[in-house]
Scaffold this motif. Structure first.
Motif, short mmCIF file in Angstrom:
data_model
loop_
_atom_site.label_atom_id
_atom_site.label_comp_id
_atom_site.label_asym_id
_atom_site.label_seq_id
_atom_site.Cartn_x
_atom_site.Cartn_y
_atom_site.Cartn_z
N CYS A 38 0.77 -1.07 0.10
CA CYS A 38 0.08 0.19 -0.09
C CYS A 38 0.85 1.09 0.02
CB CYS A 38 -1.04 -0.16 1.25
SG CYS A 38 -1.78 -1.46 1.45
N THR A 65 -1.45 -0.77 -4.46
CA THR A 65 -2.85 0.04 -4.40
C THR A 65 -2.14 1.11 -5.24
OG1 THR A 65 -1.90 1.22 -2.45
CG2 THR A 65 -3.27 -0.58 -2.23
N TRP A 119 -5.73 1.35 4.28
CA TRP A 119 -5.80 0.01 3.92
C TRP A 119 -6.69 -0.75 4.97
CZ3 TRP A 119 -4.77 -5.09 5.54
CH2 TRP A 119 -5.29 -6.14 4.75
N ALA A 122 -10.10 0.13 4.98
CA ALA A 122 -11.07 -0.35 3.84
C ALA A 122 -11.29 -1.59 3.92
CB ALA A 122 -10.40 -0.05 2.56
N MET A 123 -10.24 -2.39 4.40
CA MET A 123 -10.38 -3.98 4.47
C MET A 123 -11.33 -4.28 5.77
SD MET A 123 -9.22 -6.55 3.27
CE MET A 123 -10.33 -7.52 3.26
N ALA A 128 -13.84 -2.84 -1.25
CA ALA A 128 -12.88 -3.57 -2.21
C ALA A 128 -12.51 -2.73 -3.61
CB ALA A 128 -13.40 -4.93 -2.96
N THR A 133 -7.19 -5.20 -1.56
CA THR A 133 -8.42 -5.46 -0.56
C THR A 133 -9.39 -6.68 -1.31
OG1 THR A 133 -8.32 -3.16 -0.31
CG2 THR A 133 -9.99 -4.25 0.72
N CYS A 136 -7.74 -9.72 -0.97
CA CYS A 136 -8.01 -10.39 0.28
C CYS A 136 -9.63 -10.69 0.49
CB CYS A 136 -7.53 -9.36 1.29
SG CYS A 136 -5.95 -8.85 1.16
N LEU A 137 -10.50 -9.96 0.10
CA LEU A 137 -11.89 -10.49 0.23
C LEU A 137 -12.32 -11.84 -0.40
CD1 LEU A 137 -13.86 -7.08 -0.33
CD2 LEU A 137 -13.94 -8.64 1.73
#
Ligand code: CTP
Length: 463
Positions: A38, A65, A119, A122-123, A128, A133, A136-137
């Motif tokens: 990030c 990112t 991040w 957001a996470m 997303a 992100t 990861c989702l």
């Protein structure tokens, strides 16, 4: 955007730099690790982290990112990781698969380093909007996150609760930041943890879980390392695809070959500096623009085209990757056959192109290198006899019944048999990697016969 097309000059010495203080024990051999970086000043450390993960044996794919691209170049990370870098949540791989989903589905772990306060927010909320992100989702792999930020940001209640949520609800593994000098010039907590500690956390998070995507086809594509132009000045003829033997003006006897293997060899040979002629039967993949292409759908047409390209064209090597029909209708109907009772087709054997080139090439000095393919089902026992019978120097044999091998797949597991009686069983590889390994053998045979600068073309033309 996915940085899929780039050329880079990776200094081989980079790979040979002294190992870190602790000797890596290849604890990540066979694993795919996705590194998400990030937008923090610590993003530059992602470059070294890629190197350490690779020293542990991991294949590494990097996601950035948008803010991270301001701190570290996707080109640097692509060159070191040998993968296109995912920088866009909407990015597609060259084969049109969605980049972050392929990463999510195939990575054995995702490590987010550095993870910024943005991040974490957001996470923790499942937003997303960037590739890191989103991956990861979408993953069921373990996620390790390594925050790096200003000390006051780290102690802010918003950050604290986001970190807690990631650990408690998502079971993500935290590698906490260290204390020390920060980018602001102040001293305090917030520095990215030491890189060996991050590597240890990734190893521990993966533990003894099975490898999620052992085959290369399910992983993001690896960009081959730059190669020497070791085929410069060589002319190589490659047959690709399947033949079609007409029954009538609309029907034919064909086979399942797509031409992928032959085209992969052609692309690899072009990248290594060869002049390439593709004798193409029916193919389902695009042919490289830099090759000379001769279309030849029937076995008879392919025979003429191959003989012309190899003998009249003074080729240095013939690689018969085409799936050639063994039989054809004795008489093709001039008009479309109409539905009626039963139909009996009388078949006659076709010319064996490889065997013919094998015997005619024996009179040439130097002899072109001749390579055959053998698609078998169940066992490769017949391959040594086929190699002898066809007068080939090398025979690439595979069991097309095996998963991941054969027609229409991106991968192949082959054995390369040589006229000197040796057999090299290769692991499951992409077709491009098989092509490179085969061309290594072709180059070695050519160099033993006629070193560069004394090519067959020159010698034969002089006679
Ligand atoms: N080949 C050829 N001409 C043919 C048939 C095959 O040049 N009429 C070539 C293929 O391109 C391949 C090699 O010979 O490189 C082996 O092909 P394969 O079909 O495995 O061998 P066949 O001789 O057809 O033997 P069989 O069908 O009994 O396996």
């Amino acid at each position: 955007m996915t940085t899929g097309k780039f050329r880079y000059a990776l200094d081989a010495r980079e790979e040979e730099q002294p190992a870190p203080a602790r000797t890596p024990s290849r604890r990540l051999a066979g694993r795919l690790v996705a590194l998400g970086a990030c937008g923090s000043i610590a993003a530059y450390k992602a470059v070294e982290l890629v190197r350490l993960l690779r020293l542990e044996g991991a294949e590494v794919v990097v996601m950035l990112t948008p803010a991270a691209t301001q701190f570290v170049s996707p080109l640097t990370l692509a060159a070191l990781s040998r993968h296109a870098v995912e920088t866009d949540v909407l990015g597609l791989l060259p084969d049109q698969r969605i980049g972050h989903i392929v990463v999510a589905d195939s990575a054995d772990a995702i490590v987010v380093a550095p993870a910024t306060a943005r991040w974490l927010g957001a996470m923790a909320n499942g937003i997303a909007s960037d590739a890191v992100t989103a991956a990861c989702l979408a993953t069921s792999a373990p996620v390790v996150f390594c925050p790096a930020m200003d000390g006051d940001m780290w102690t802010h209640p918003a950050t604290r609760s986001n970190v807690e949520r990631l650990q408690r609800d998502f079971r993500y593994v935290l590698v906490p930041p260290d204390s020390g000098e920060l980018a602001s010039g102040q001293s305090g907590i917030g520095r990215l943890a030491e890189l060996p500690q991050i590597v240890d956390a990734v190893v521990a998070a993966i533990g003894a879980r099975p490898v999620r995507a052992p085959g290369a086809a399910a992983r993001p594509p690896e960009v081959p390392a730059p190669r020497d132009q070791d085929l410069e000045g060589r002319t190589i003829v490659i047959s690709a695809g399947g033949t079609a033997e007409p029954i009538d003006p609309v029907r034919f006897i064909g086979n399942r070959s797509t031409g992928r293997m032959g085209v992969a060899i052609a692309e690899a040979a072009l990248a290594r500096g060869a002049s390439v002629t593709i004798v193409a039967g029916r193919v389902e993949v695009p042919l490289p623009a830099a090759a000379r292409v001769v279309r030849a759908e029937t076995t008879a047409a392919m025979r003429d085209a191959v003989l012309d390209a190899v003998l009249a064209g003074h080729a240095d090597a013939l690689i018969m990757a085409a799936a050639v029909a063994d039989f054809r209708p004795r008489q093709a109907a001039d008009t479309k056959l109409v539905r009626g009772g039963s139909l009996t087709l009388e078949l006659e054997p076709t010319e064996d192109i490889l065997a013919e080139v094998g015997s005619r090439a024996a009179a040439l000095d130097p002899r072109p290198v001749i390579v055959g393919f053998a698609a078998e089902t169940g066992s490769l026992d017949r391959a040594p006899d086929k190699l002898r019978r066809k007068g080939a120097d090398l025979l690439v044999a595979n069991d097309v019944a095996e998963p991941g091998s054969g027609f229409g797949t991106e991968t192949n597991r082959v054995a390369i048999l040589s006229a000197d009686g040796t057999r090299d069983d290769l692991p499951l590889l992409t077709k491009r990697e098989v092509a490179e390994r085969l061309l290594d053998r072709v180059t070695a045979t050519l160099d033993a016969r006629a070193p560069q600068g004394h090519t067959g073309a020159t010698t034969r033309e002089a006679r």
